[in-house]
Write a protein that holds these residues in place. Sequence first.
Motif, PDB file in Angstrom:
ATOM      1  N   ASN A   1       2.559  19.679  78.623  1.00 24.31           N
ATOM      2  CA  ASN A   1       2.007  19.068  77.414  1.00 24.31           C
ATOM      3  C   ASN A   1       2.072  17.555  77.525  1.00 24.31           C
ATOM      4  O   ASN A   1       2.624  16.858  76.672  1.00 24.31           O
ATOM      5  N   THR A   2       1.508  17.049  78.630  1.00 20.20           N
ATOM      6  CA  THR A   2       1.372  15.605  78.823  1.00 20.20           C
ATOM      7  C   THR A   2      -0.037  15.321  79.318  1.00 20.20           C
ATOM      8  O   THR A   2      -0.771  16.225  79.735  1.00 20.20           O
ATOM      9  N   ARG A   3      -0.414  14.041  79.292  1.00 15.41           N
ATOM     10  CA  ARG A   3      -1.745  13.667  79.762  1.00 15.41           C
ATOM     11  C   ARG A   3      -1.934  14.052  81.230  1.00 15.41           C
ATOM     12  O   ARG A   3      -3.012  14.476  81.645  1.00 15.41           O
ATOM     13  N   GLU A   4      -0.868  13.914  82.022  1.00 17.78           N
ATOM     14  CA  GLU A   4      -0.967  14.214  83.455  1.00 17.78           C
ATOM     15  C   GLU A   4      -1.062  15.721  83.703  1.00 17.78           C
ATOM     16  O   GLU A   4      -1.805  16.185  84.569  1.00 17.78           O
ATOM     17  N   GLN A   5      -0.295  16.504  82.958  1.00 15.98           N
ATOM     18  CA  GLN A   5      -0.259  17.953  83.163  1.00 15.98           C
ATOM     19  C   GLN A   5      -1.405  18.679  82.483  1.00 15.98           C
ATOM     20  O   GLN A   5      -1.775  19.784  82.869  1.00 15.98           O
ATOM     21  N   GLY A   6      -1.962  18.063  81.457  1.00 16.71           N
ATOM     22  CA  GLY A   6      -2.854  18.771  80.549  1.00 16.71           C
ATOM     23  C   GLY A   6      -2.050  19.290  79.372  1.00 16.71           C
ATOM     24  O   GLY A   6      -0.827  19.161  79.313  1.00 16.71           O
ATOM     25  N   PHE A   7      -2.739  19.869  78.396  1.00 15.22           N
ATOM     26  CA  PHE A   7      -2.093  20.294  77.156  1.00 15.22           C
ATOM     27  C   PHE A   7      -2.323  21.782  76.913  1.00 15.22           C
ATOM     28  O   PHE A   7      -3.452  22.203  76.671  1.00 15.22           O
TER      29      PHE A   7
ATOM     30  N   ASN B   1      -0.524  23.222  74.456  1.00 20.43           N
ATOM     31  CA  ASN B   1      -0.186  23.334  73.038  1.00 20.43           C
ATOM     32  C   ASN B   1       0.628  24.590  72.738  1.00 20.43           C
ATOM     33  O   ASN B   1       0.507  25.184  71.672  1.00 20.43           O
TER      34      ASN B   1
END
Length: 309
Positions: free
Chosen positions: A266-272, A274
């Motif tokens: 759930n980070t910009r680098e990992q994707g989200f 949710n």
Amino acid sequence: SECYAASMDIEEALNGRYSDDVRIVYQTGGTAEWNEYYGISNSVSQRYVTNNGELELVDEFELCNMGDPNTLADFVSWGVENYPAKRMGLVFWNHGGGSVSGAAFDELHGLDSLDLAEMYQAFDAVWPADKDDPALELIGFDTCLMATVDVAAVFQNFAKYLVASEEVEPANGWLYSSWLGALAEDPAMDGARLGRAICDSYYEDCEAVGTQDQTTLSLTDLRKLTPLLDAYEAFGQEALAAAAEDPAFFAELGRAAAQSENYGGNTREQGFTNMVDMGHLARQTAWLLPSAQSVSDALADCVLYKVGG
């Protein structure tokens, strides 16, 4: 197709103890390349059954899309007809994408997957949905991210117990030789005992290979799920009412969610993804929403067992 993980898990299952009272049936497909050791084909779909510790080919047909609900329904219907049992279970093996994208991503069909509506459609075509008398003893996901309230809500109509992971699973996955061996020793065990065996052997194997730190796996009694769904609905309604009274409420709720245990990145680098842990969110918001306690209580009642790093 990159590391033959399914082939290795089938080999694991064959290396475990076996019993004439237990049948393990497979349908293969979805990958560009299998390990050729057992002769599993890359060009057709196949069905196998374990027989006296050997893998026996029993059906073969045109390669089908493993992300198509008709493929799942046909396999389940065929399995029930040809291998009836007092207790039946089904395990999904592959990647998992949680409540949104489901599981069983087919490499040969644009990574098409079975979403939850398609899983429901497939099972409902074989058995009428029945929470009071579900057809299966256990549903399992040897995949990532499928221990969600939405997955549980779908399968409460078809199974008594769910075994799945909140977090991304490491590549070693479930330890088939161990839990299938336990089932071979006691074929009469119910889904609760089998689920514990799956969880314990999985975690022990993760410890052995050093992947235990981020490991999660849980056993849920789906027959106790309805009070949790009701509590969760009341929790949402209370949150909505609070937000209508005070627009700043959602900022507080958002902060609590951000500080709660989350899974799959759930980070910009990992994707989200949710994906947030319901129990932790309820504990984080208990001071905001009185209904959070009912969520915690109902969750504790239906999650029978869990392991985690």
